[in-house]
Design a protein around this motif. Sequence first.
Motif, short mmCIF file in Angstrom:
data_model
loop_
_atom_site.label_atom_id
_atom_site.label_comp_id
_atom_site.label_asym_id
_atom_site.label_seq_id
_atom_site.Cartn_x
_atom_site.Cartn_y
_atom_site.Cartn_z
N HIS A 121 38.31 32.62 28.37
CA HIS A 121 39.39 31.75 28.86
C HIS A 121 40.73 32.45 28.90
O HIS A 121 41.53 32.23 29.82
CB HIS A 121 39.50 30.50 27.97
CG HIS A 121 38.33 29.59 28.09
ND1 HIS A 121 38.04 28.90 29.25
CD2 HIS A 121 37.34 29.24 27.22
CE1 HIS A 121 36.96 28.17 29.09
NE2 HIS A 121 36.51 28.36 27.86
N GLY A 122 41.03 33.28 27.92
CA GLY A 122 42.32 33.96 27.89
C GLY A 122 42.32 35.29 28.60
O GLY A 122 43.23 36.10 28.42
N GLY A 123 41.29 35.54 29.39
CA GLY A 123 41.13 36.85 30.01
C GLY A 123 41.84 37.05 31.32
O GLY A 123 41.73 38.10 31.93
N GLY A 124 42.54 36.02 31.83
CA GLY A 124 43.33 36.21 33.04
C GLY A 124 42.84 35.45 34.25
O GLY A 124 42.94 35.95 35.37
N GLN A 125 42.35 34.23 34.08
CA GLN A 125 41.86 33.45 35.22
C GLN A 125 42.95 33.17 36.26
O GLN A 125 42.65 33.00 37.43
CB GLN A 125 41.23 32.14 34.74
CG GLN A 125 39.84 32.28 34.17
CD GLN A 125 38.78 32.57 35.22
OE1 GLN A 125 38.81 32.03 36.33
NE2 GLN A 125 37.84 33.44 34.89
N GLU A 126 44.19 33.11 35.84
CA GLU A 126 45.29 32.98 36.80
C GLU A 126 46.09 34.27 36.91
O GLU A 126 46.50 34.67 38.00
CB GLU A 126 46.21 31.82 36.40
CG GLU A 126 45.57 30.45 36.57
CD GLU A 126 46.58 29.31 36.46
OE1 GLU A 126 47.68 29.54 35.93
OE2 GLU A 126 46.25 28.20 36.91
N LEU A 127 46.29 34.94 35.77
CA LEU A 127 47.13 36.14 35.76
C LEU A 127 46.55 37.26 36.61
O LEU A 127 47.29 38.01 37.25
CB LEU A 127 47.32 36.62 34.32
CG LEU A 127 48.30 37.79 34.11
CD1 LEU A 127 49.69 37.40 34.59
CD2 LEU A 127 48.33 38.20 32.64
N THR A 128 45.24 37.39 36.64
CA THR A 128 44.61 38.45 37.42
C THR A 128 44.97 38.33 38.90
O THR A 128 45.27 39.32 39.56
CB THR A 128 43.08 38.42 37.24
OG1 THR A 128 42.77 38.54 35.85
CG2 THR A 128 42.42 39.57 37.99
N ALA A 129 44.93 37.11 39.41
CA ALA A 129 45.31 36.89 40.80
C ALA A 129 46.81 37.10 41.00
O ALA A 129 47.24 37.72 41.97
CB ALA A 129 44.92 35.49 41.23
N LEU A 130 47.58 36.58 40.06
CA LEU A 130 49.04 36.67 40.18
C LEU A 130 49.51 38.12 40.22
O LEU A 130 50.37 38.48 41.02
CB LEU A 130 49.68 35.93 39.01
CG LEU A 130 51.20 35.73 39.07
CD1 LEU A 130 51.59 34.91 40.28
CD2 LEU A 130 51.69 35.04 37.80
N THR A 131 48.94 38.96 39.38
CA THR A 131 49.35 40.37 39.36
C THR A 131 48.82 41.12 40.58
O THR A 131 49.43 42.11 41.02
CB THR A 131 48.86 41.07 38.08
OG1 THR A 131 47.45 40.85 37.92
CG2 THR A 131 49.59 40.54 36.86
#
Length: 214
Positions: A121-131
Amino acid sequence: MATTKVYIVYYSLYGHVEDMAREVQRGANAVQGVEASLWQVPETLPNLVLEKMKAPRKADDVTEIRPEQLLEADGFIFGFPSRFGVMAAQFKAFFDATLEIWETQALAGKPAGIFWSTGFHGGGQELTALTAITQLAHHGMIFVPLGYTFGNAMFEMNQVKGGSSYGAGTYAGDGSRQPTELELQQAFYQGKYVAEIAKKLKKTEPSCVTNAIS
């Protein structure tokens, strides 16, 4: 009617992103007039390291893409696993090799979606796309998020589900978890959704890129 070419370009170490990519391709090919093809970026890890990591063999039915081949497509859907909230180094290395394309801004105005796999869950489900959006922005590509167009499934609370308004996603866990039916449905939907937008944009494509980077 002219064919709209959508390239699904991915990197997959243990097969989770590959499974998602194949569903994305199925969704994109469900759109009349769209030709969606799968491509994988080159591996950068030595074979010895891959063996020690117990990584399976790469799909032999998916060709490795060269940066210049991006010019052939009308739209893209990029997929990769997350590494500390950003795309895997293999995919970043591929983008790093697109300097000559960036200099001409030849990809400006082309739509692109993003899908991914994270460990938990804390692995970047949104952040990966954002970056990852930074790569698209420098090329002038148009990021196509899903928003909440996937409907009620976006609010699923009774089962673990990857993905977000940025795109489709899955969880790998310790590697044994595979994409669920719902996650694959969202991947299919994303392929169809982005392909439809790419088709619309191709019909109204302006000739607005006139200056190269100097």
